[in-house]
Design an enzyme around this catalytic site. Structure first.
Site, short mmCIF file in Angstrom:
data_model
loop_
_atom_site.label_atom_id
_atom_site.label_comp_id
_atom_site.label_asym_id
_atom_site.label_seq_id
_atom_site.Cartn_x
_atom_site.Cartn_y
_atom_site.Cartn_z
N ARG A 33 0.69 -1.40 0.12
CA ARG A 33 -0.09 0.01 -0.12
C ARG A 33 1.07 1.40 -0.09
NH1 ARG A 33 -3.94 -1.30 5.15
NH2 ARG A 33 -1.79 -2.08 5.65
N TYR A 54 -1.80 -3.73 -5.04
CA TYR A 54 -1.91 -5.15 -5.51
C TYR A 54 -2.59 -5.34 -6.56
CZ TYR A 54 -6.73 -6.36 -3.72
OH TYR A 54 -7.97 -6.41 -3.81
N LYS A 93 -1.33 -18.90 5.67
CA LYS A 93 -2.38 -19.28 6.73
C LYS A 93 -2.87 -18.12 7.85
CE LYS A 93 1.55 -20.90 9.20
NZ LYS A 93 2.23 -19.97 8.37
#
Length: 317
Positions: A33, A54, A93
């Protein structure tokens, strides 16, 4: 394959460093960002292109596979966008913060015919594979109990990702996923789940004790904590033997029935190598970390969090 890295935090730096040690892997893009952070990251690792969003990275036609290293709460949004853009995805994860999110991501991967895997690097550690083989081969008889812990003490900081509710912080999603995933890998999906623990002022879980029950009395006793140093060991006890695992998230030594087995610490390289192979072959998922297993683990964590009184409904999109 040509990789893009989404986010530039600590885990992104560690995994990217290992990624560059894997033959045939080329990291060509990074996004953050804050474009200046992306540029600094690119300079550090010799990456060609740095993006301030992104979505810009996902429009890069040279990028074939992306590694998603954002905080948990952004995994769903970013992974769906990456799959939509035709990229293969390795996502840190937990893959999502609810079973509904994970289900949607799985459907998207299968619809787009793109590889998707949760970054459970432990499954690809050679010693964990040896442990799984020993259990499956009956070397310790019938497994009766698993005890696994992962916890360390860290000062409370409401703005830190580990403690902040808006980033889906807490001990279960960040640390408890390891012992829960180990129990799932060796015993499957539990028939009974019981959890007890404490909450932080930010309303995320500070620690948890978890009991997973299975048929015939088989059980797993699991603990995770951000407020107490539990270490990271595991013990698997069967009717005819025992397995001991030190640093259970990435062991370099295990003891099976009194015999030590060792391996070099190669970090995330095993996992990256497997993504290269399976994505390159056109697979949608990896047999050692199938998407159904990721969903089952998420459902267990969801139930644990519900019993602890942790509710992420207001940040689930």
């Amino acid at each position: 394959m040509k990789w893009g890295v989404i986010a530039t935090g600590g885990i992104a730096q560690t995994v990217t460093a290992d990624m560059l040690k894997v033959p045939d892997v080329e990291v060509i893009a990074v996004s953050s960002r804050d474009v200046t952070r992306a540029q600094a990251f690119a300079e550090r690792f010799g990456i060609k292109r740095a993006y301030g969003d992104y979505r810009e990275l996902l429009r890069d036609e040279e990028v074939e596979v992306v590694y998603v290293a954002t905080p948990h709460a952004q995994h769903h949004e970013v992974t769906l966008a990456a799959l939509e853009a035709g990229k293969h995805v390795l996502c840190e994860k937990p893959l999502g913060i609810s079973s509904a999110q994970v289900e949607e991501m799985i459907v998207k991967a299968r619809t787009e015919k793109r590889f998707l895997m949760e970054g459970m690097w432990t499954r690809f550690n050679p010693l964990i594979r040896k442990v799984a083989g020993a259990v499956a081969g009956g070397e310790i008889g019938e497994v009766r109990t698993i005890r696994a812990d992962f916890g360390f003490r860290t000062d409370f900081d409401a703005g830190h990702r580990l403690w902040a509710k808006e980033t889906a912080g807490g001990s279960v999603l960040d640390l408890g996923i390891y012992p829960i995933a180990l129990a799932h890998q060796l015993l499957g999906r539990p028939t009974h789940i019981a959890a007890h623990g404490g909450l932080a002022p930010s309303e995320v879980d500070a620690d948890a004790g978890i009991l997973l029950g299975y048929e015939n009395g088989v059980h797993a006793l699991l603990r995770c904590s951000l407020v107490a140093d539990l270490g990271s060991t595991a013990e698997i006890v069967g009717t005819e033997g025992t397995i001991e695992i030190d640093r259970m998230y990435n062991p370099t030594k295990v003891i099976i029935n009194g015999v030590e087995h060792e391996t070099e610490d190669r970090g995330y390289r095993h996992q990256i190598h497997e993504v290269e192979i399976w994505a390159g072959q056109g697979a949608v998922e990896h047999s050692d970390m199938p998407l159904t297993a990721t969903l089952d683990i998420m459902r267990t964590m969801e139930e644990v969090l519900d019993q602890l009184g942790v509710d992420y409904a207001d940040i689930v999109r």
